[in-house]
Design an enzyme around this catalytic site. Structure first.
Site, mmCIF file in Angstrom:
data_model
loop_
_atom_site.group_PDB
_atom_site.id
_atom_site.type_symbol
_atom_site.label_atom_id
_atom_site.label_comp_id
_atom_site.label_asym_id
_atom_site.label_seq_id
_atom_site.Cartn_x
_atom_site.Cartn_y
_atom_site.Cartn_z
ATOM 1 N N GLN A 11 0.817 -1.215 0.061
ATOM 2 C CA GLN A 11 0.093 -0.017 0.050
ATOM 3 C C GLN A 11 0.742 1.145 -0.062
ATOM 4 O OE1 GLN A 11 -3.877 -0.060 2.303
ATOM 5 N NE2 GLN A 11 -2.591 -1.117 3.536
ATOM 6 N N LEU A 12 1.954 1.279 1.012
ATOM 7 C CA LEU A 12 2.653 2.454 1.174
ATOM 8 C C LEU A 12 3.640 2.443 -0.223
ATOM 9 C CD1 LEU A 12 3.571 4.983 2.690
ATOM 10 C CD2 LEU A 12 5.088 3.463 4.057
ATOM 11 N N ASP A 35 15.337 -8.751 -1.286
ATOM 12 C CA ASP A 35 14.810 -9.427 -0.052
ATOM 13 C C ASP A 35 15.299 -8.718 1.166
ATOM 14 O OD1 ASP A 35 14.053 -10.827 2.239
ATOM 15 O OD2 ASP A 35 14.284 -12.966 1.352
ATOM 16 N N ILE A 36 14.750 -7.833 1.917
ATOM 17 C CA ILE A 36 15.443 -6.970 2.866
ATOM 18 C C ILE A 36 15.923 -8.116 3.997
ATOM 19 C CG2 ILE A 36 14.164 -5.049 2.358
ATOM 20 C CD1 ILE A 36 12.559 -5.545 5.062
ATOM 21 N N TYR A 60 6.168 -7.319 7.257
ATOM 22 C CA TYR A 60 5.233 -8.322 7.606
ATOM 23 C C TYR A 60 4.044 -7.734 8.312
ATOM 24 C CZ TYR A 60 3.461 -12.701 9.265
ATOM 25 O OH TYR A 60 2.745 -13.918 9.440
ATOM 26 N N THR A 61 3.076 -7.993 7.548
ATOM 27 C CA THR A 61 1.688 -7.060 8.185
ATOM 28 C C THR A 61 0.510 -8.039 8.548
ATOM 29 O OG1 THR A 61 1.106 -6.447 6.039
ATOM 30 C CG2 THR A 61 2.161 -4.991 6.991
ATOM 31 N N TYR A 124 3.351 -9.305 16.028
ATOM 32 C CA TYR A 124 3.452 -8.299 15.068
ATOM 33 C C TYR A 124 4.025 -6.879 15.588
ATOM 34 C CZ TYR A 124 2.188 -4.305 11.869
ATOM 35 O OH TYR A 124 2.268 -3.226 11.132
ATOM 36 N N LYS A 128 7.790 -5.197 15.431
ATOM 37 C CA LYS A 128 7.980 -4.028 14.834
ATOM 38 C C LYS A 128 8.847 -3.156 15.887
ATOM 39 C CE LYS A 128 6.289 -2.293 11.463
ATOM 40 N NZ LYS A 128 6.942 -2.295 9.933
ATOM 41 N N TRP A 149 -3.831 1.793 11.508
ATOM 42 C CA TRP A 149 -5.159 1.469 10.385
ATOM 43 C C TRP A 149 -4.973 2.147 9.086
ATOM 44 C CZ3 TRP A 149 -10.210 2.132 13.815
ATOM 45 C CH2 TRP A 149 -9.983 1.672 14.908
HETATM 46 N N1 NAP Z 1 -1.623 -1.963 6.984
HETATM 47 C C1 NAP Z 1 -1.742 -1.500 8.238
HETATM 48 O O1 NAP Z 1 -2.888 -1.336 8.777
HETATM 49 C C2 NAP Z 1 -0.588 -0.624 8.980
HETATM 50 C C3 NAP Z 1 -0.914 -0.147 10.346
HETATM 51 C C4 NAP Z 1 0.163 0.431 11.015
HETATM 52 C C5 NAP Z 1 1.419 0.330 10.398
HETATM 53 N N2 NAP Z 1 1.566 -0.044 9.215
HETATM 54 C C6 NAP Z 1 3.061 -0.321 8.658
HETATM 55 O O2 NAP Z 1 2.952 0.533 7.543
HETATM 56 C C7 NAP Z 1 3.986 -0.009 6.666
HETATM 57 C C8 NAP Z 1 3.409 -0.114 5.380
HETATM 58 O O3 NAP Z 1 2.284 -1.091 5.597
HETATM 59 P P1 NAP Z 1 1.488 -1.597 4.068
HETATM 60 O O4 NAP Z 1 0.033 -1.790 4.731
HETATM 61 O O5 NAP Z 1 1.910 -0.629 3.131
HETATM 62 O O6 NAP Z 1 2.110 -2.856 3.877
HETATM 63 P P2 NAP Z 1 1.672 -3.819 2.722
HETATM 64 O O7 NAP Z 1 0.599 -3.494 2.049
HETATM 65 O O8 NAP Z 1 1.384 -5.209 3.512
HETATM 66 O O9 NAP Z 1 3.087 -4.178 2.146
HETATM 67 C C9 NAP Z 1 4.001 -4.639 2.686
HETATM 68 C C10 NAP Z 1 4.976 -5.090 1.368
HETATM 69 O O10 NAP Z 1 6.358 -5.575 2.051
HETATM 70 C C11 NAP Z 1 6.794 -6.654 1.217
HETATM 71 N N3 NAP Z 1 7.580 -7.578 1.526
HETATM 72 C C12 NAP Z 1 7.207 -8.411 2.604
HETATM 73 N N4 NAP Z 1 8.598 -9.061 2.847
HETATM 74 C C13 NAP Z 1 9.656 -8.404 2.218
HETATM 75 C C14 NAP Z 1 10.952 -8.921 2.228
HETATM 76 N N5 NAP Z 1 11.440 -9.853 2.907
HETATM 77 N N6 NAP Z 1 11.762 -8.037 1.522
HETATM 78 C C15 NAP Z 1 11.205 -7.094 0.568
HETATM 79 N N7 NAP Z 1 9.892 -6.843 0.608
HETATM 80 C C16 NAP Z 1 9.015 -7.430 1.679
HETATM 81 C C17 NAP Z 1 5.634 -7.257 0.639
HETATM 82 O O11 NAP Z 1 5.805 -8.021 -0.749
HETATM 83 P P3 NAP Z 1 5.144 -9.225 -0.690
HETATM 84 O O12 NAP Z 1 3.858 -9.339 -1.205
HETATM 85 O O13 NAP Z 1 6.001 -9.781 -2.247
HETATM 86 O O14 NAP Z 1 5.642 -10.193 0.261
HETATM 87 C C18 NAP Z 1 4.604 -5.995 0.353
HETATM 88 O O15 NAP Z 1 4.729 -5.335 -0.875
HETATM 89 C C19 NAP Z 1 4.550 -1.200 7.219
HETATM 90 O O16 NAP Z 1 5.718 -0.995 8.078
HETATM 91 C C20 NAP Z 1 3.373 -1.431 8.426
HETATM 92 O O17 NAP Z 1 4.081 -2.299 9.368
HETATM 93 C C21 NAP Z 1 0.635 -0.660 8.607
#
Ligand code: NAP
Length: 284
Positions: A11-12, A35-36, A60-61, A124, A128, A149
């Site tokens: 998303q981000l 792969d980070i 990992y979300t 989770y 984090k 959220w």
């Molecule tokens: N979503 C929420 O509600 C929420 C809330 C609070 C904070 N956050 C934080 O906000 C940030 C962005 O979240 P988001 O919702 O945009 O996350 P997201 O949509 O789940 O995207 C996460 C991305 O990370 C990639 N990823 C996973 N493992 C990886 C690895 N080993 N190496 C490289 N890339 C990897 C995934 O790729 P693959 O699909 O290929 O695995 C995916 O593209 C994160 O830090 C999250 O913890 C999110």
């Protein structure tokens, strides 16, 4: 600016690319490209591209799944960001890392500030928090943004789930005793860009939506906007239930509202999530 972006298909990551300022050069990578968790791959990519900024949108979300995948969650949420911080330091780049409101236990009754005591309730949140600590230890000037959220037109999120369920059911029971602040991923991306352009000092910054709600109230907002925009023909009936009535593998904080005064002080507004929802709902 020369930016290495990780998690580019999330998303981000997707929203960040949409908002990239003119003249900024980006290498957008996802897990298939970089792969980070692989330190030597991260080092090689960073040495090769020589960014001055690394934006880590990878994570990992899967909050509930993390309860049974602790090792994998820790690898991606703690070791991954640490690897990026190490590699960033080696080339003099600055890391921007993103974390979560789930580092808090939700027992507060006023919005959390950056220095409040953390106490994650689940794996989770714990991984984090470990990621934040690891990043700050390697690179104190790193920017760490805690958000909450998250929703957007991309990926999987609560808004998309609600729109799908509204088409399948006439009545939905949604948790009404967890309060937080929905945040549009596009606004987080813009906040990151603004923080970098303002060259703010390193540390933790809270950034979330400007109106706190329960999941139940969030769902009702989604349905009323969706009906208004013709995205749904009618709203399902939304019943309020307690967390106890909707048990999940991971415990979630009852109250995870973030105080955004620190980021507001550098003239960055909170996410106007209702406006964002209004704009993106037809793109979903
Ligand atoms: N979503 C929420 O509600 C929420 C809330 C609070 C904070 N956050 C934080 O906000 C940030 C962005 O979240 P988001 O919702 O945009 O996350 P997201 O949509 O789940 O995207 C996460 C991305 O990370 C990639 N990823 C996973 N493992 C990886 C690895 N080993 N190496 C490289 N890339 C990897 C995934 O790729 P693959 O699909 O290929 O695995 C995916 O593209 C994160 O830090 C999250 O913890 C999110």
């Amino acid at each position: 600016m020369k930016v290495l972006l990780t998690g580019s298909k999330g998303q981000l990551g997707s929203c960040f690319q949409d908002r990239l300022p003119a003249g900024w050069k980006i290498w957008a990578t996802d897990s298939d490209v970089l792969d980070i968790t692989d330190l030597s791959a991260v080092r090689a990519a960073v040495a090769n591209f020589q960014p001055n900024i690394i934006v880590n949108a990878a994570a990992y979300t899967a909050v509930d799944k993390a309860e049974t995948e602790h090792e994998l969650a820790a690898l991606i949420n703690k070791v991954g960001p640490e690897n990026l911080a190490v590699a960033a330091k080696e080339v003099g780049a600055r890391l921007v890392h993103v974390s979560t409101d789930y580092v808090f236990d939700g027992t507060a009754s006023t919005p959390y500030i950056e220095t409040d005591v953390t106490n994650p309730l689940g794996v989770y949140g714990l991984t984090k928090l470990d990621g934040e600590t690891a990043v700050a230890a390697v690179q104190p000037e790193a920017i760490i943004i805690r958000t909450a959220w998250v929703f957007s037109e991309y990926g999987n999120n609560f808004v998309k789930t609600m729109l799908r369920l509204a088409k399948e059911r006439d009545t939905l029971s949604i948790v009404a005793d967890q309060r937080g602040c929905p945040t549009y991923a596009g606004d987080i991306a813009q906040a990151i860009i603004d923080l970098l352009q303002k060259n703010v000092s390193g540390g933790v910054y809270h950034f979330c939506g400007d109106k706190e709600v329960t999941w139940n109230e969030f769902a009702q907002s989604i349905f009323s906007i969706a009906v208004c925009k013709g995205r749904l023909s009618s709203s399902p009936e939304v019943k309020g239930i307690s967390t106890d009535e909707y048990p999940t593998p991971a415990k979630r904080p009852a109250y995870s509202v973030l105080n955004c005064d620190k980021i507001n002080a550098v003239n960055i507004d909170r996410s106007h999530w209702v406006n964002a929802l209004d704009v993106i709902i037809c793109k979903i």
